[in-house]
Write a protein that holds these residues in place. Structure first.
Motif, PDB file in Angstrom:
ATOM      1  N   ILE A  37      21.035  -7.794  14.985  1.00  0.00           N
ATOM      2  CA  ILE A  37      20.707  -8.830  13.626  1.00  0.00           C
ATOM      3  C   ILE A  37      20.156 -10.184  14.324  1.00  0.00           C
ATOM      4  CG2 ILE A  37      21.699  -9.983  12.098  1.00  0.00           C
ATOM      5  CD1 ILE A  37      23.863  -7.701  12.014  1.00  0.00           C
ATOM      6  N   PRO A  38      18.857 -10.663  13.958  1.00  0.00           N
ATOM      7  CA  PRO A  38      18.457 -11.718  14.355  1.00  0.00           C
ATOM      8  C   PRO A  38      19.097 -13.106  13.919  1.00  0.00           C
ATOM      9  CG  PRO A  38      16.884 -10.980  12.562  1.00  0.00           C
ATOM     10  CD  PRO A  38      18.229 -10.036  12.859  1.00  0.00           C
ATOM     11  N   VAL A  39      19.539 -13.964  14.753  1.00  0.00           N
ATOM     12  CA  VAL A  39      20.061 -15.188  14.224  1.00  0.00           C
ATOM     13  C   VAL A  39      19.053 -16.080  14.074  1.00  0.00           C
ATOM     14  CG1 VAL A  39      21.267 -17.255  15.111  1.00  0.00           C
ATOM     15  CG2 VAL A  39      22.072 -14.760  15.797  1.00  0.00           C
ATOM     16  N   ILE A  40      17.963 -16.220  14.953  1.00  0.00           N
ATOM     17  CA  ILE A  40      16.707 -16.982  14.821  1.00  0.00           C
ATOM     18  C   ILE A  40      15.542 -16.067  14.795  1.00  0.00           C
ATOM     19  CG2 ILE A  40      14.962 -18.516  15.213  1.00  0.00           C
ATOM     20  CD1 ILE A  40      17.531 -20.310  16.492  1.00  0.00           C
ATOM     21  N   GLU A  41      15.000 -15.528  13.202  1.00  0.00           N
ATOM     22  CA  GLU A  41      14.194 -14.421  13.460  1.00  0.00           C
ATOM     23  C   GLU A  41      12.913 -14.649  14.335  1.00  0.00           C
ATOM     24  OE1 GLU A  41      13.140 -10.837  11.752  1.00  0.00           O
ATOM     25  OE2 GLU A  41      14.643 -12.408  10.718  1.00  0.00           O
ATOM     26  N   GLY A  42      12.759 -13.664  15.324  1.00  0.00           N
ATOM     27  CA  GLY A  42      11.739 -13.790  16.190  1.00  0.00           C
ATOM     28  C   GLY A  42      11.980 -14.433  17.405  1.00  0.00           C
ATOM     29  N   LEU A  43      13.010 -15.143  17.680  1.00  0.00           N
ATOM     30  CA  LEU A  43      13.436 -16.002  18.646  1.00  0.00           C
ATOM     31  C   LEU A  43      14.764 -15.623  19.006  1.00  0.00           C
ATOM     32  CD1 LEU A  43      12.179 -18.419  20.285  1.00  0.00           C
ATOM     33  CD2 LEU A  43      13.619 -19.752  18.590  1.00  0.00           C
ATOM     34  N   LEU A  44      15.824 -15.251  18.473  1.00  0.00           N
ATOM     35  CA  LEU A  44      17.192 -15.281  19.027  1.00  0.00           C
ATOM     36  C   LEU A  44      17.816 -13.947  18.200  1.00  0.00           C
ATOM     37  CD1 LEU A  44      19.273 -16.448  20.967  1.00  0.00           C
ATOM     38  CD2 LEU A  44      19.873 -17.799  19.059  1.00  0.00           C
ATOM     39  N   LEU A  45      18.243 -13.056  18.961  1.00  0.00           N
ATOM     40  CA  LEU A  45      18.938 -11.934  18.275  1.00  0.00           C
ATOM     41  C   LEU A  45      20.462 -12.099  19.042  1.00  0.00           C
ATOM     42  CD1 LEU A  45      16.622  -8.902  19.240  1.00  0.00           C
ATOM     43  CD2 LEU A  45      16.919  -9.972  16.878  1.00  0.00           C
ATOM     44  N   GLN A  65      20.529 -29.124  18.652  1.00  0.00           N
ATOM     45  CA  GLN A  65      19.389 -28.487  17.695  1.00  0.00           C
ATOM     46  C   GLN A  65      19.707 -27.365  17.003  1.00  0.00           C
ATOM     47  OE1 GLN A  65      16.813 -31.418  16.706  1.00  0.00           O
ATOM     48  NE2 GLN A  65      16.952 -30.229  14.906  1.00  0.00           N
ATOM     49  N   VAL A  66      19.701 -26.395  17.928  1.00  0.00           N
ATOM     50  CA  VAL A  66      19.678 -24.918  17.617  1.00  0.00           C
ATOM     51  C   VAL A  66      21.134 -24.835  16.756  1.00  0.00           C
ATOM     52  CG1 VAL A  66      19.936 -22.589  18.582  1.00  0.00           C
ATOM     53  CG2 VAL A  66      18.292 -23.900  19.695  1.00  0.00           C
ATOM     54  N   GLY A  67      22.182 -25.335  17.332  1.00  0.00           N
ATOM     55  CA  GLY A  67      23.429 -25.161  16.452  1.00  0.00           C
ATOM     56  C   GLY A  67      23.524 -25.575  15.065  1.00  0.00           C
ATOM     57  N   TYR A  68      22.973 -26.938  14.937  1.00  0.00           N
ATOM     58  CA  TYR A  68      22.809 -27.330  13.843  1.00  0.00           C
ATOM     59  C   TYR A  68      21.700 -26.777  12.597  1.00  0.00           C
ATOM     60  CZ  TYR A  68      21.531 -31.270  10.415  1.00  0.00           C
ATOM     61  OH  TYR A  68      21.313 -32.013   9.104  1.00  0.00           O
ATOM     62  N   HIS A  69      20.685 -25.964  13.184  1.00  0.00           N
ATOM     63  CA  HIS A  69      19.941 -25.290  12.478  1.00  0.00           C
ATOM     64  C   HIS A  69      20.404 -23.961  12.158  1.00  0.00           C
ATOM     65  CE1 HIS A  69      15.743 -27.306  12.390  1.00  0.00           C
ATOM     66  NE2 HIS A  69      16.551 -28.115  13.211  1.00  0.00           N
ATOM     67  N   VAL A  70      21.320 -23.318  13.132  1.00  0.00           N
ATOM     68  CA  VAL A  70      22.087 -22.201  12.374  1.00  0.00           C
ATOM     69  C   VAL A  70      22.997 -22.616  11.606  1.00  0.00           C
ATOM     70  CG1 VAL A  70      23.508 -20.287  13.422  1.00  0.00           C
ATOM     71  CG2 VAL A  70      21.332 -20.942  14.537  1.00  0.00           C
ATOM     72  N   ALA A  71      23.896 -23.628  11.696  1.00  0.00           N
ATOM     73  CA  ALA A  71      25.023 -23.841  10.735  1.00  0.00           C
ATOM     74  C   ALA A  71      24.516 -24.161   9.315  1.00  0.00           C
ATOM     75  CB  ALA A  71      25.879 -25.186  11.542  1.00  0.00           C
ATOM     76  N   LYS A  72      23.315 -25.042   9.440  1.00  0.00           N
ATOM     77  CA  LYS A  72      22.609 -25.268   8.091  1.00  0.00           C
ATOM     78  C   LYS A  72      21.951 -24.237   7.452  1.00  0.00           C
ATOM     79  CE  LYS A  72      21.967 -29.278   6.861  1.00  0.00           C
ATOM     80  NZ  LYS A  72      22.601 -30.080   5.543  1.00  0.00           N
ATOM     81  N   GLY A  73      21.326 -23.165   8.072  1.00  0.00           N
ATOM     82  CA  GLY A  73      20.425 -22.020   7.708  1.00  0.00           C
ATOM     83  C   GLY A  73      19.313 -22.774   7.650  1.00  0.00           C
ATOM     84  N   ILE A  74      18.834 -23.654   8.297  1.00  0.00           N
ATOM     85  CA  ILE A  74      17.293 -24.075   8.036  1.00  0.00           C
ATOM     86  C   ILE A  74      16.463 -23.591   9.215  1.00  0.00           C
ATOM     87  CG2 ILE A  74      18.059 -26.034   6.479  1.00  0.00           C
ATOM     88  CD1 ILE A  74      17.896 -27.929   9.083  1.00  0.00           C
ATOM     89  N   PRO A  75      15.242 -23.442   8.963  1.00  0.00           N
ATOM     90  CA  PRO A  75      14.206 -22.898   9.958  1.00  0.00           C
ATOM     91  C   PRO A  75      14.139 -23.791  10.975  1.00  0.00           C
ATOM     92  CG  PRO A  75      13.243 -22.739   7.557  1.00  0.00           C
ATOM     93  CD  PRO A  75      14.379 -23.460   7.409  1.00  0.00           C
ATOM     94  N   LEU A  76      13.992 -23.041  12.233  1.00  0.00           N
ATOM     95  CA  LEU A  76      13.804 -23.859  13.556  1.00  0.00           C
ATOM     96  C   LEU A  76      12.310 -23.463  14.021  1.00  0.00           C
ATOM     97  CD1 LEU A  76      14.905 -25.502  16.050  1.00  0.00           C
ATOM     98  CD2 LEU A  76      15.557 -23.339  16.808  1.00  0.00           C
TER      99      LEU A  76
END
Length: 195
Positions: A37-45, A65-76
């Motif tokens: 399952i991707p955490v960040i599509e095309g970047l981090l599984l 920055q990565v942690g914030y984007h994953v916790a918020k669910g906003i695109p990186l």
């Protein structure tokens, strides 16, 4: 790596008469596996990754920055993100330094799903159990950031050789594979010239 008694390498025992387990290509093709399952599509599984670079180039800023984007669910960088809890082991920081860095990056915007710890156990002293406990309390965790590898290395090997680091990363990889989470491990590249 030092070879000791038969089957014992650097203090860890391996079965002496274990049969080599094999699988044919035909059987392999008939197996089914859950998708990664991707955490960040095309970047981090889901899985374990090393994020290495020279000291003081902004690795911790990027991890925040990565942690914030994953916790918020906003695109990186326009990559879709699967929202979930994030555990950030900021083991070279204290909470005051973290607060300053985060407020500089995000202002007053906060997110409850981004969790920080400035102390943890080492891998051989119970880190995996601490991570398991966190996942029990936060089952929708998607990402764990370990900043840095130096702070969680096994204490039984002071030389920090490639083989010792490999064993440490293997323990984190087994954890991430079993729990379907991504683990990002921050590591400093060599600070001094080799002799």
């Amino acid at each position: 790596m030092i070879l000791k008694a038969a089957g014992e390498i650097t203090g860890r025992l391996y079965p002496q008469s274990a049969d080599l387990k094999t699988v044919s290509m035909t059987i392999l093709y008939d197996m089914t596996f859950p998708p990664r399952i991707p955490v960040i599509e095309g970047l981090l599984l889901c899985g374990t990754y090393i994020f290495a670079g020279s000291p003081k180039i902004g690795k911790s800023f990027f991890m925040a920055q990565v942690g914030y984007h994953v916790a918020k669910g906003i695109p990186l960088w326009n990559y879709p993100v699967r929202q979930g809890n994030v555990l950030y082991l900021a083991l070279e920081d204290d909470y005051a330094r973290l607060q300053g860095r985060l407020s500089m990056m995000f202002g007053v915007e906060t997110v409850d799903g981004l969790h920080f710890a400035t102390r943890s156990r080492t891998i051989d002293d119970g880190l995996i159990q601490q991570l398991e406990q966190f996942l029990l309390e936060h089952p929708d965790t998607r990402l764990i950031i370990v900043d840095t590898l130096q702070k969680v290395r096994d204490s039984w090997n002071d030389s920090y050789s490639y083989s010792a680091d490999y064993q440490n990363i293997t323990a984190l990889k087994e954890f991430s594979d079993n729990r379907s989470v991504a683990v990002l491990v921050v590591h400093h590249t060599r600070k001094m010239e080799a002799s």
